[in-house]
Structures are given as C-alpha cells and as structure tokens.
Write an enzyme that holds these catalytic residues in place. Structure first.
Site, PDB file in Angstrom:
ATOM      1  N   ASP A 182      -0.052   6.386  -4.113  1.00 55.65           N
ATOM      2  CA  ASP A 182      -1.167   5.681  -4.941  1.00 55.65           C
ATOM      3  C   ASP A 182      -1.706   7.069  -6.020  1.00 55.65           C
ATOM      4  O   ASP A 182      -2.125   6.678  -7.037  1.00 55.65           O
ATOM      5  CB  ASP A 182      -2.386   5.691  -4.028  1.00 55.65           C
ATOM      6  CG  ASP A 182      -2.017   4.354  -3.097  1.00 55.65           C
ATOM      7  OD1 ASP A 182      -1.434   3.709  -3.127  1.00 55.65           O
ATOM      8  OD2 ASP A 182      -3.148   4.168  -2.133  1.00 55.65           O
TER       9      ASP A 182
ATOM     10  N   HIS B 229       0.864  -1.298   0.156  1.00 54.43           N
ATOM     11  CA  HIS B 229       0.137   0.032  -0.023  1.00 54.43           C
ATOM     12  C   HIS B 229       0.847   1.359  -0.058  1.00 54.43           C
ATOM     13  O   HIS B 229       2.351   1.072   0.106  1.00 54.43           O
ATOM     14  CB  HIS B 229      -1.100  -0.152   1.188  1.00 54.43           C
ATOM     15  CG  HIS B 229      -1.927  -1.118   1.002  1.00 54.43           C
ATOM     16  ND1 HIS B 229      -2.958  -0.956   0.089  1.00 54.43           N
ATOM     17  CD2 HIS B 229      -2.312  -2.188   1.782  1.00 54.43           C
ATOM     18  CE1 HIS B 229      -3.835  -2.023   0.170  1.00 54.43           C
ATOM     19  NE2 HIS B 229      -3.168  -2.660   1.217  1.00 54.43           N
TER      20      HIS B 229
HETATM   21  C1  LIG Z   1      -3.806  -4.548  -3.988  1.00 48.63           C
HETATM   22  C2  LIG Z   1      -3.332  -6.115  -4.043  1.00 48.63           C
HETATM   23  C3  LIG Z   1      -2.168  -6.130  -2.895  1.00 48.63           C
HETATM   24  C4  LIG Z   1      -4.554  -6.760  -3.574  1.00 48.63           C
HETATM   25  O1  LIG Z   1      -3.963  -8.247  -3.977  1.00 48.63           O
HETATM   26  P1  LIG Z   1      -5.121  -9.447  -3.913  1.00 48.63           P
HETATM   27  O2  LIG Z   1      -6.294  -9.140  -3.482  1.00 48.63           O
HETATM   28  O3  LIG Z   1      -4.352 -10.581  -3.838  1.00 48.63           O
HETATM   29  O4  LIG Z   1      -5.401  -9.118  -5.466  1.00 48.63           O
HETATM   30  P2  LIG Z   1      -4.520  -9.484  -6.928  1.00 48.63           P
HETATM   31  O5  LIG Z   1      -4.103  -8.503  -7.767  1.00 48.63           O
HETATM   32  O6  LIG Z   1      -3.426 -10.611  -6.756  1.00 48.63           O
HETATM   33  O7  LIG Z   1      -5.501 -10.650  -7.794  1.00 48.63           O
HETATM   34  C5  LIG Z   1      -6.793 -10.219  -8.034  1.00 48.63           C
HETATM   35  C6  LIG Z   1      -7.587 -11.347  -7.992  1.00 48.63           C
HETATM   36  O8  LIG Z   1      -8.818 -10.977  -8.617  1.00 48.63           O
HETATM   37  C7  LIG Z   1      -9.276 -11.868  -9.659  1.00 48.63           C
HETATM   38  N1  LIG Z   1     -10.207 -10.973 -10.466  1.00 48.63           N
HETATM   39  C8  LIG Z   1     -10.091  -9.779 -10.755  1.00 48.63           C
HETATM   40  N2  LIG Z   1     -10.994  -9.203 -11.737  1.00 48.63           N
HETATM   41  C9  LIG Z   1     -11.901 -10.279 -11.918  1.00 48.63           C
HETATM   42  C10 LIG Z   1     -12.846 -10.547 -12.864  1.00 48.63           C
HETATM   43  N3  LIG Z   1     -13.569  -9.636 -13.284  1.00 48.63           N
HETATM   44  N4  LIG Z   1     -13.406 -11.902 -12.679  1.00 48.63           N
HETATM   45  C11 LIG Z   1     -13.014 -12.866 -12.015  1.00 48.63           C
HETATM   46  N5  LIG Z   1     -11.807 -12.452 -11.361  1.00 48.63           N
HETATM   47  C12 LIG Z   1     -11.461 -11.213 -11.369  1.00 48.63           C
HETATM   48  C13 LIG Z   1      -8.115 -12.111 -10.340  1.00 48.63           C
HETATM   49  O9  LIG Z   1      -7.998 -13.236 -11.128  1.00 48.63           O
HETATM   50  C14 LIG Z   1      -7.367 -12.428  -9.111  1.00 48.63           C
HETATM   51  O10 LIG Z   1      -7.491 -13.566  -8.458  1.00 48.63           O
HETATM   52  P3  LIG Z   1      -6.443 -14.806  -8.518  1.00 48.63           P
HETATM   53  O11 LIG Z   1      -6.015 -14.911 -10.135  1.00 48.63           O
HETATM   54  O12 LIG Z   1      -7.190 -16.194  -8.249  1.00 48.63           O
HETATM   55  O13 LIG Z   1      -5.308 -14.596  -7.721  1.00 48.63           O
HETATM   56  C15 LIG Z   1      -2.823  -6.292  -5.380  1.00 48.63           C
HETATM   57  O14 LIG Z   1      -3.771  -6.240  -6.551  1.00 48.63           O
HETATM   58  C16 LIG Z   1      -1.748  -5.303  -5.815  1.00 48.63           C
HETATM   59  O15 LIG Z   1      -0.402  -5.499  -5.295  1.00 48.63           O
HETATM   60  N6  LIG Z   1      -2.074  -4.389  -6.809  1.00 48.63           N
HETATM   61  C17 LIG Z   1      -1.094  -3.638  -7.558  1.00 48.63           C
HETATM   62  C18 LIG Z   1      -0.755  -2.443  -6.434  1.00 48.63           C
HETATM   63  C19 LIG Z   1      -2.051  -1.869  -5.807  1.00 48.63           C
HETATM   64  O16 LIG Z   1      -2.993  -1.598  -6.268  1.00 48.63           O
HETATM   65  N7  LIG Z   1      -1.851  -1.450  -4.533  1.00 48.63           N
HETATM   66  C20 LIG Z   1      -2.886  -1.150  -3.726  1.00 48.63           C
HETATM   67  C21 LIG Z   1      -3.030   0.493  -3.769  1.00 48.63           C
HETATM   68  S1  LIG Z   1      -4.003   1.185  -2.964  1.00 48.63           S
HETATM   69  C22 LIG Z   1      -3.581   1.575  -1.540  1.00 48.63           C
HETATM   70  O17 LIG Z   1      -2.567   1.611  -1.238  1.00 48.63           O
HETATM   71  C23 LIG Z   1      -4.718   1.496  -0.444  1.00 48.63           C
HETATM   72  O18 LIG Z   1      -5.899   1.702  -0.780  1.00 48.63           O
HETATM   73  O19 LIG Z   1      -4.523   1.664   0.590  1.00 48.63           O
END
Ligand SMILES: CC(C)(COP(=O)(O)OP(=O)(O)OC[C@H]1O[C@@H](n2cnc3c(N)ncnc32)[C@H](O)[C@@H]1OP(=O)(O)O)[C@@H](O)C(=O)NCCC(=O)NCCSC(=O)C(=O)O
Length: 388
Positions: free
Chosen positions: A169, A139
C-alpha cells in the site's frame, strides 16, 4: 507554506483508504492544493470515524492534513458536470477505484484528457489496469503475497509473517504514485501533455523484491524463508534478545564493521567467522545469542553508543518517537489534537508545517466551487439536489 516545492499544483483526490490518501498526503505536505473529494455516502471521513477528538480517528486526521474537503455525488449528472469544471482547473487527479469505475462515472482518463490535455491522471490499483486480476478486490497482504514478497518474510521453518508496515500500500502504492505523478508533471511542463499513471501495488512490490529476484537466476537459487543473508541466514545480521526481554538489531554486515564488533566484544576468535554459513553460522549465532542475553537492552545501547558497528535497539513505536535521533530530525508533529509524523523527505528552503487540519467531509465545498468560478446560485442548486 513558504518555499513549498509543489505550491501552485492542484490535485483532485478521489482516492480512498490508504495508498491514494497517503500519496496525496505527500503532495499536500509538499505544498500542493489537494482537494479530497468524497461521495455523499460513506467516504473516508465517515468510514474512518474513530477514536480522536470529535470522533474522527487519528488516522484520518494525520493522513488528510493539509488537504481541503469537497463532497460531490459523481453519479448525478450535475455532480459529474461540476467535477468536469474542476478538472479544467487541475494539474493532477488521483483515484484508487477498480479499473472501469471511473469510466462508468464518465470521468475516465480519455474523457478528462479531452477537457484538460495537461492533466496527470494517476490510477492506483492492486493489480493494474490490465491482466487477469485487474478487477479483483484486494489488500496489502494479497499484493505482497502474489508478488513473492510475503513468502520470504518470517523465520526459518515458520509460516510467512505479516509485516506491520503495509509494504504494498505505502512503499509500493503511495510512493510509486508520487514518483509517477512528479515525473508526469515535469514532462507536462515541457510538452503540455499529461499522462495516465498506472500504479499497480503488486507490480511495485515485485519490482523491489531485488535480492530474491536476483538469487533466482544465480547458482544458489532463492533462499528458504529466514535463511538469506538479509533475512536471518547470517549471524552478523540478526535480531538478538537481551536480558530484559528486549531485542537488539545487530547488523555488522561488512568485514570492517564485523571486525569492530568483534574487537568491542573482545571476541577476536569470531573475526574469521565473518560471513559464516551452515554449521559454523549456527554455532556462532548461539554464542552471540547467549552474549546478548547477558545484559539489558539499555546496557547494550550504552555499550555500543560510541562504537561504529551497526548495532542499535529494537524500539517500540512510542519509544521511537522519543528517540533523540527522531527528535533531532523533527519527525514528530503534534497537530489537530493527535501525534503525527513529518514527511519522509526534507528539502532545503522549505520547512514542513501542518497548515490545515484534516477537513470534515465537504468542509471546503463552497470555497472550492467559488474559486472554480461557480456562482452562489449554482452552488445552492447543487446543494438543493444533494450533489454537494
Ligand atoms: C478497495 C476496493 C477493493 C474497494 O472495492 P469497492 O468498495 O467495490 O469499490 P470500487 O473501487 O470497485 O468502486 C467504488 C464505487 O464508489 C463509487 N464512487 C466513488 N466516488 C464516488 C463519488 N464521489 N460519487 C458517487 N459515487 C462514487 C463508484 O462509482 C463505485 O461504485 P460503482 O460504480 O457502483 O461500483 C477497490 O476500490 C480496489 O480494488 N481499489 C484499488 C486497490 C485498493 O485501493 N486496494 C485497497 C488498498 S488499502 C488496503 O490494503 C487496506 O486498507 O487494507
């Protein structure tokens, strides 16, 4: 939106939480047709249920205004197939998954490029698509901590202070994404070729940590927290308490403004102390502190109102929205039952408006699919299979 600069640009938005949705908010406000695609489970709409009308948070309503909503389960083959049909009609895709997630879903850049060579594909992550931390969750605090930014925030002798504005962010992630997307879109118009835009929030904050980065190679080195010119080391650039427990932002940094400041306060003896350091700075700061404690914030505002020397009040959030400056700039917008804010830029020939309230999850599913050429029967089949 009449005169909207991004009218006609279609954006598929798979992003979640803050950085991606704010990047697509800017694109939507500028007139792009942003389709927010949620999964069938806890998408942003469900995740961010909260305190607003209908239980949806003010945050969700503000960040997702001017967008349309579609639900699509990309883990089902029919959902993926439907998504690929939409990709053929799109200019931009934004996602904020961990690296590898979109490839697993079969919607990675290479797969989509084969369908639509002009597509601009923006992946927003904490650490980028490569490097040892690429797969790590994170985050804002992690990104600014790692990039050497957080270490510089706070007062001398105190711990690093958490900024209330998510620098990584929003200014790092969202704004860099908008920049990369617009550059790639411009280029795609000339070349017919889209690009992968790889935005790492940690890169983006590191790249803007300019003063410490430059100081690193200078003779003085990086200043201790709270001791650099712009972090508290210069008495002419600081926050001073007032008699009523409020604060003033005092920033007559340049000599000409410092001279005006000293003259206004009838302290000609301070003039030669411009840029003071060490013991002289400590003594000067104490004098300025005690002077500012002698009047209320309102008194100081009145005093400095007509004096051009960079002294302004430190306002609360609600006060800022009511300040004549932001009122004149029309930065406050009341829409969809909540107080919102206008986009960060104004362009001639275009007046920003909230044309659409934030969508409920999937609210525009049928409309979007029909536009993309799906038949009513195809949509019914997708519904029956809980794909949309
Ligand atoms: C935020 C996260 C740590 C959250 O991690 P996770 O919850 O483990 O999500 P992931 O991105 O790893 O994986 C998303 C999962 O959702 C599924 N997924 C996504 N969209 C769909 C749809 N439409 N249909 C079906 N499945 C879906 C996808 O296949 C993945 O499942 P599987 O394939 O089964 O794994 C990561 O997304 C991340 O590092 N993102 C980049 C940086 C980011 O956005 N950081 C947060 C900033 S906001 C912040 O700092 C704050 O708010 O505070």
């Amino acid at each position: 939106m009449s005169g909207a600069p991004l009218h006609g640009v279609r954006v598929l938005d798979l992003s979640r939480l803050l950085p991606g949705p704010v990047a697509t908010l800017h694109l939507a406000d500028l007139g792009a047709d942003v389709i927010k695609i949620e999964d069938r489970g806890a998408g942003d709409y469900a995740r961010l249920l909260g305190d607003g009308p209908g239980g949806v948070s003010a945050f969700y309503r503000s960040v997702n205004r001017n967008k349309r909503g579609l639900r699509l389960d990309l883990k089902q083959p029919q959902g993926r197939a439907a998504f690929l049909r939409l990709v053929a009609t799109a200019d931009v895709l934004v996602e904020s998954f961990r690296p590898g997630v979109s490839d697993r879903l079969g919607i990675g850049y290479q797969a989509l490029r084969a369908i639509n060579a002009k597509l601009v594909y923006c992946a927003i992550t904490g650490y980028g698509q490569n490097g040892p931390l690429a797969m790590a969750a994170g985050h804002d605090l992690n990104y600014i901590g790692l990039a050497g930014v957080l270490d510089q925030i706070g007062v001398k002798g105190g711990p690093p202070a958490i900024p209330n504005l998510q620098i990584g962010d929003l200014l790092g992630g969202a704004m860099s994404a908008v920049m990369g997307i617009l550059a790639a879109l411009f280029d795609a118009q000339r070349t017919g070729q889209g690009r992968l835009v790889d935005v790492a929030m940690s890169d983006a904050v590191l790249a803007h940590n300019l003063f410490p980065l430059f100081a690193l190679h200078g003779s003085a080195g990086v200043a201790e927290r709270g001791c650099d010119v712009l972090t508290g080391g210069d008495p002419g650039y600081g926050v001073y308490a007032t008699a009523d427990g409020r604060y003033m932002a005092v920033a007559p940094l340049e000599k000409k403004f410092w001279d005006v400041f000293c003259a206004a306060l009838q302290r000609p003896d301070w003039k030669p102390l411009h840029g003071a350091r060490g013991a002289a700075a400590v003594a000067l700061r104490r004098e300025i502190e005690s002077l500012f404690l002698s009047r209320t914030q309102a008194d100081w505002c009145a005093f400095f109102a007509a004096i051009d020397c960079c002294v302004t009040p430190v306002l609360g959030v609600a006060e800022a929205l009511e300040h004549a400056q932001f009122v004149a700039r029309e930065m406050v917008v009341h829409a969809d039952g909540v107080t919102q804010y206008a986009p960060p830029v104004k362009l001639s020939g275009w007046v920003f408006a909230v044309e659409r309230a934030a969508p409920a999850a999937g609210e525009h599913g049928e409309e979007v699919l029909l536009e993309a050429g799906f038949s009513a029967d195809e949509i019914a089949t997708l519904r029956a299979a809980s794909v949309t």
